[in-house]
Design a protein around this motif. Structure first.
Motif, PDB file in Angstrom:
ATOM      1  N   GLN A  58       0.810  -1.233   0.000  1.00 11.64           N
ATOM      2  CA  GLN A  58       0.000   0.000   0.000  1.00 11.64           C
ATOM      3  C   GLN A  58       0.837   1.275   0.000  1.00 11.64           C
ATOM      4  N   VAL A  59       2.150   1.115   0.009  1.00 12.66           N
ATOM      5  CA  VAL A  59       2.957   2.340  -0.089  1.00 12.66           C
ATOM      6  C   VAL A  59       3.784   2.244  -1.375  1.00 12.66           C
ATOM      7  N   VAL A  66       5.669   6.412   8.421  1.00 12.47           N
ATOM      8  CA  VAL A  66       5.857   6.271   9.869  1.00 12.47           C
ATOM      9  C   VAL A  66       5.918   4.773  10.172  1.00 12.47           C
ATOM     10  N   PRO A  69       7.850   1.173  16.122  1.00 14.40           N
ATOM     11  CA  PRO A  69       9.162   1.187  16.775  1.00 14.40           C
ATOM     12  C   PRO A  69       9.810  -0.202  16.690  1.00 14.40           C
ATOM     13  N   GLU A  87       5.325  -4.910   5.408  1.00 14.78           N
ATOM     14  CA  GLU A  87       4.293  -3.880   5.165  1.00 14.78           C
ATOM     15  C   GLU A  87       3.518  -3.560   6.441  1.00 14.78           C
ATOM     16  N   GLU A  88       3.227  -4.608   7.239  1.00  6.30           N
ATOM     17  CA  GLU A  88       2.372  -4.355   8.417  1.00  6.30           C
ATOM     18  C   GLU A  88       3.079  -3.533   9.496  1.00  6.30           C
ATOM     19  N   ILE A  90       4.456  -0.737   8.726  1.00  5.44           N
ATOM     20  CA  ILE A  90       4.314   0.661   8.293  1.00  5.44           C
ATOM     21  C   ILE A  90       2.951   1.156   8.778  1.00  5.44           C
ATOM     22  N   LEU A  91       2.935   2.181   9.634  1.00  6.45           N
ATOM     23  CA  LEU A  91       1.690   2.643  10.261  1.00  6.45           C
ATOM     24  C   LEU A  91       0.938   3.646   9.395  1.00  6.45           C
ATOM     25  N   ALA A  92       1.693   4.542   8.753  1.00  2.00           N
ATOM     26  CA  ALA A  92       1.003   5.601   7.995  1.00  2.00           C
ATOM     27  C   ALA A  92       1.962   6.250   7.004  1.00  2.00           C
ATOM     28  N   VAL A  93       1.367   7.012   6.073  1.00  2.00           N
ATOM     29  CA  VAL A  93       2.136   7.831   5.124  1.00  2.00           C
ATOM     30  C   VAL A  93       1.924   9.288   5.511  1.00  2.00           C
ATOM     31  N   LEU A  94       3.011  10.072   5.435  1.00  2.00           N
ATOM     32  CA  LEU A  94       2.911  11.520   5.728  1.00  2.00           C
ATOM     33  C   LEU A  94       2.847  12.245   4.398  1.00  2.00           C
TER      34      LEU A  94
ATOM     35  N   ARG G   2      -0.510  15.854   6.624  1.00  2.00           N
ATOM     36  CA  ARG G   2      -1.541  14.846   6.908  1.00  2.00           C
ATOM     37  C   ARG G   2      -0.904  13.499   7.206  1.00  2.00           C
ATOM     38  N   VAL G   4      -1.666   9.746   6.919  1.00  2.00           N
ATOM     39  CA  VAL G   4      -2.634   8.850   6.268  1.00  2.00           C
ATOM     40  C   VAL G   4      -2.358   7.408   6.696  1.00  2.00           C
ATOM     41  N   PRO G   5      -3.169   6.818   7.548  1.00  2.00           N
ATOM     42  CA  PRO G   5      -2.893   5.460   8.049  1.00  2.00           C
ATOM     43  C   PRO G   5      -3.016   4.403   6.953  1.00  2.00           C
ATOM     44  N   ILE G   6      -2.304   3.286   7.163  1.00  2.00           N
ATOM     45  CA  ILE G   6      -2.257   2.191   6.173  1.00  2.00           C
ATOM     46  C   ILE G   6      -3.192   1.054   6.615  1.00  2.00           C
TER      47      ILE G   6
END
Lengths: 95, 95, 95, 95, 95, 95, 95
Positions: A58-59, A66, A69, A87-88, A90-94, G2, G4-6
């Motif tokens: 998804q990225v 983000v 940790p 992939e799991e 990766i929490l989010a895209v900025l 923003r 954007v969560p995955i």
């Protein structure tokens, strides 16, 4: 030399404190030693599904992400430190 | 003597430090004793799926690969040290 | 007396050091006490799939195989020591 | 009184040392206190599959079987000691 | 007051020593404090399957059953001690 | 303020000792501090299934239920203590 | 900037005590240090299903939600403390 991740793996270059604009991510407390922010360099062709096809990651290359940790495996390629995560992690895209 | 891996197993020959060009992989810290880089010698016919078919392994003979630290089982065949890993312990291909 | 394994089980006769040609498998370090190489005597009719059919075992009677260290249950049948392993504990075939 | 096992359960009568012919199974080492060999008395109608049907148990009444060490629940019915195991704790049939 | 179990749950009334005929079940050793035998009072409408339907419970009201040791949750309804177990904790039916 | 549970979650109001008629549930032994009986206030739209649909929760608003000991998360909404549990922590309905 | 969560991730802004009206959620006991209530800022496109499609997240931007204690990863974006949780760590919506 290109690092081509397999399956649901993603190659990420951690962003150093200087690279981060004021909007950068900081993880309070213990997780702060390493930046939890990074830039995606390359993605695998996705997680294997029950029917043998793959679910696209998804990225995409260039995304600023983000990370959970302590996730992933650190490697050094031609003196450049990279991180290979699932992939799991990766929490989010900025954006 | 050929070592033919079963299912999702992959036979890898670890690359020694000398074999690695300047672009080789180095794992910082504790994982450094053993090189995390290797050459694929042979691959199994893939992971078993729910319907009984198999998902082809994503790396091929001759690929130069990056491995998770401490993965796989080491064996010695005719004095040659080899490593048998599962596909999911292969993080990326270097090309 | 025949030992007929059930499901994904496989009956293996460990190869002693003498039986192994120069090409035999040796597991460096701790796992060395028991040979990790063996000969397949019989195979079950395979792992049960979600739809009730079975996925044939990927090794056959007579195959020379490499086993995960410490895998399986040892039994003694008419003074002969045998090992019953699951298919996923078989890493590769030597041919 | 009949003991009718449920689902993938199997009722087994352990074979005592005397009952075992010379071909009997002996488990070397610690597992030896209890015989790992037994006779199947009755079988359940099998493991539940994803679609609600059941996969028939692979052993039948009267089969002589080899059990994983320490498997199952021991019960005493009318002074007779029996063992109720899951199908996956049955390693092989002796015929 | 009726206790109607949910899903794959089953309400069982433990049989006391007196209630058990000579054919009763005795669990040798540690598990003996509580009787592992009981009478089914009511059953849920079964385990949820992947497609949203339910697999009927394999025991019925009135069945005399053998339970895994230490299984279930004990409750007291109007001074009557009952046990609520999952279907998979029922090993067999005595008939 | 309404508390609308998500997915397979259920909001339950624990029944105090006084509220319970003589037929109330008592959990013998350690679990007794908190009543294991409660009234359903609201239910989520059910557990997510493999095909993306949801399996309706098996209890409804107003049901009097028996809970597994120590299950769920306690919350306080406008000074009212509520419990949010997963459907599988509900053992039975009392009617 | 923003966040954007995955996948099944959700970005939540914890509600401080002042922001909470009298109807706010309080978690009795140990979990009380951090508020378990928050406002949803953004949601991912949902959990990956077996067929590769995604199950939409059950909460939406602006929802006021109740969280499992100790869930998620805290991040700081442009001096704002946010929490990234998985959908299954969201217990209910307050409306």
């Amino acid at each position: 030399m290109r690092v081509v991740p397999i399956g649901d793996k993603v190659v990420v270059k951690r962003m150093t404190r200087e690279e981060k604009t004021s909007g950068g991510i900081v993880l309070p407390g213990a997780a702060q030693e390493k930046s939890q922010e990074g830039r995606v360099l390359s993605v695998g062709d996705g997680r294997l599904l029950a029917d043998g096809t793959r679910a696209a990651v998804q990225v995409s290359e260039g995304d600023r992400v983000v990370l959970s940790p302590w996730a992933g495996t650190e490697i050094k390629v031609a003196d450049e430190e990279l991180l290979i995560v699932s992939e799991e992690d990766i929490l989010a895209v900025l954006d």
